[in-house]
Scaffold this motif. Structure first.
Motif, PDB file in Angstrom:
ATOM      1  N   THR A  32       0.812  -1.218   0.000  1.00 38.64           N
ATOM      2  CA  THR A  32       0.000   0.000   0.000  1.00 38.64           C
ATOM      3  C   THR A  32       0.845   1.268   0.000  1.00 38.64           C
ATOM      4  O   THR A  32       0.362   2.331  -0.366  1.00 38.64           O
TER       5      THR A  32
ATOM      6  N   ARG B 212      -1.982  -5.354 -10.905  1.00 38.16           N
ATOM      7  CA  ARG B 212      -1.230  -4.251 -11.498  1.00 38.16           C
ATOM      8  C   ARG B 212      -0.059  -3.823 -10.618  1.00 38.16           C
ATOM      9  O   ARG B 212       1.017  -3.545 -11.125  1.00 38.16           O
ATOM     10  N   ILE B 213      -0.240  -3.783  -9.301  1.00 40.05           N
ATOM     11  CA  ILE B 213       0.888  -3.407  -8.435  1.00 40.05           C
ATOM     12  C   ILE B 213       1.933  -4.520  -8.437  1.00 40.05           C
ATOM     13  O   ILE B 213       3.133  -4.248  -8.397  1.00 40.05           O
TER      14      ILE B 213
ATOM     15  N   MET C 234      -1.651   4.517  -5.913  1.00 37.30           N
ATOM     16  CA  MET C 234      -2.934   3.841  -6.005  1.00 37.30           C
ATOM     17  C   MET C 234      -3.953   4.746  -5.342  1.00 37.30           C
ATOM     18  O   MET C 234      -3.696   5.300  -4.269  1.00 37.30           O
TER      19      MET C 234
ATOM     20  N   ALA D 258     -11.219   4.115  -9.254  1.00 38.54           N
ATOM     21  CA  ALA D 258      -9.965   3.666  -8.628  1.00 38.54           C
ATOM     22  C   ALA D 258      -8.903   3.810  -9.707  1.00 38.54           C
ATOM     23  O   ALA D 258      -9.193   3.706 -10.904  1.00 38.54           O
ATOM     24  N   SER D 259      -7.673   4.050  -9.293  1.00 41.07           N
ATOM     25  CA  SER D 259      -6.609   4.179 -10.281  1.00 41.07           C
ATOM     26  C   SER D 259      -5.294   3.692  -9.701  1.00 41.07           C
ATOM     27  O   SER D 259      -5.116   3.612  -8.488  1.00 41.07           O
ATOM     28  N   ILE D 260      -4.406   3.379 -10.609  1.00 42.70           N
ATOM     29  CA  ILE D 260      -3.051   2.992 -10.245  1.00 42.70           C
ATOM     30  C   ILE D 260      -2.139   3.556 -11.314  1.00 42.70           C
ATOM     31  O   ILE D 260      -2.510   3.616 -12.490  1.00 42.70           O
TER      32      ILE D 260
ATOM     33  N   LEU E 269      -6.497  -3.442  -8.486  1.00 38.73           N
ATOM     34  CA  LEU E 269      -5.191  -2.972  -8.025  1.00 38.73           C
ATOM     35  C   LEU E 269      -4.156  -4.084  -7.886  1.00 38.73           C
ATOM     36  O   LEU E 269      -2.986  -3.898  -8.242  1.00 38.73           O
ATOM     37  N   LYS E 270      -4.572  -5.224  -7.359  1.00 39.66           N
ATOM     38  CA  LYS E 270      -3.624  -6.297  -7.021  1.00 39.66           C
ATOM     39  C   LYS E 270      -2.725  -6.731  -8.175  1.00 39.66           C
ATOM     40  O   LYS E 270      -1.499  -6.677  -8.053  1.00 39.66           O
TER      41      LYS E 270
END
Length: 151
Positions: free
Chosen positions: A36, A134-135, A49, A56-58, A131-132
């Protein structure tokens, strides 16, 4: 509508839940990482993020105060665009020097998930699922290209 304290509490609960969900996942080198609050280790390059009321964005954010240097970093990322998009499995939006929420020019390479609301816990699985991967992909990409940005 939510008051400021309640909004802050719900957002905090989301990021705590996301962090707990990601905690057992090691980085590309097999080490534990705080997903995070991902640290790139390079000044003025951030992996951001966001989970907001309507999206939501990343993304990668370049915030160097020297706009020429910021553009140089942006161009340098551009040289790795095919690798990044291959690892991510999708194309992202590339935005050179747009004003952030404080009016400062930043450059971003980002992906946005529209029509989700962090205030609605029923949207949390969709946001986390966005998110998961992509991070994790960012981490793999960064491990390959970070040396080129450290000088």
């Amino acid at each position: 509508m939510y008051n400021k304290a309640e909004t802050s509490r719900i957002r905090s609960e989301f990021w705590i839940a996301f962090g707990q969900y990601m905690k057992p996942i090691p980085n590309s080198e097999g080490r534990r990482i705080n997903w995070t609050n991902y640290k790139t280790g390079v000044r003025d390059i951030y992996f951001r993020m966001k989970a907001e009321n309507d999206f939501a964005s990343i993304g990668i954010e370049l915030s160097h105060s020297d706009e020429e240097l910021q553009e140089l970093f942006f161009d340098q990322f551009g040289q790795f665009r095919k690798m990044l998009e291959s690892i991510l499995g999708e194309e992202w939006d590339w935005k050179l020097q747009q004003a952030n929420e404080f009016g400062k020019p930043v450059s971003r390479i980002e992906k946005i998930l529209p029509d989700v609301n962090v205030m609605d816990s029923e949207d949390w699985p969709e946001i986390i699922s966005f998110l998961k991967p992509r991070i994790i992909a960012f981490d793999e990409f960064w491990e390959n290209v970070k040396p080129g940005f450290e000088s």
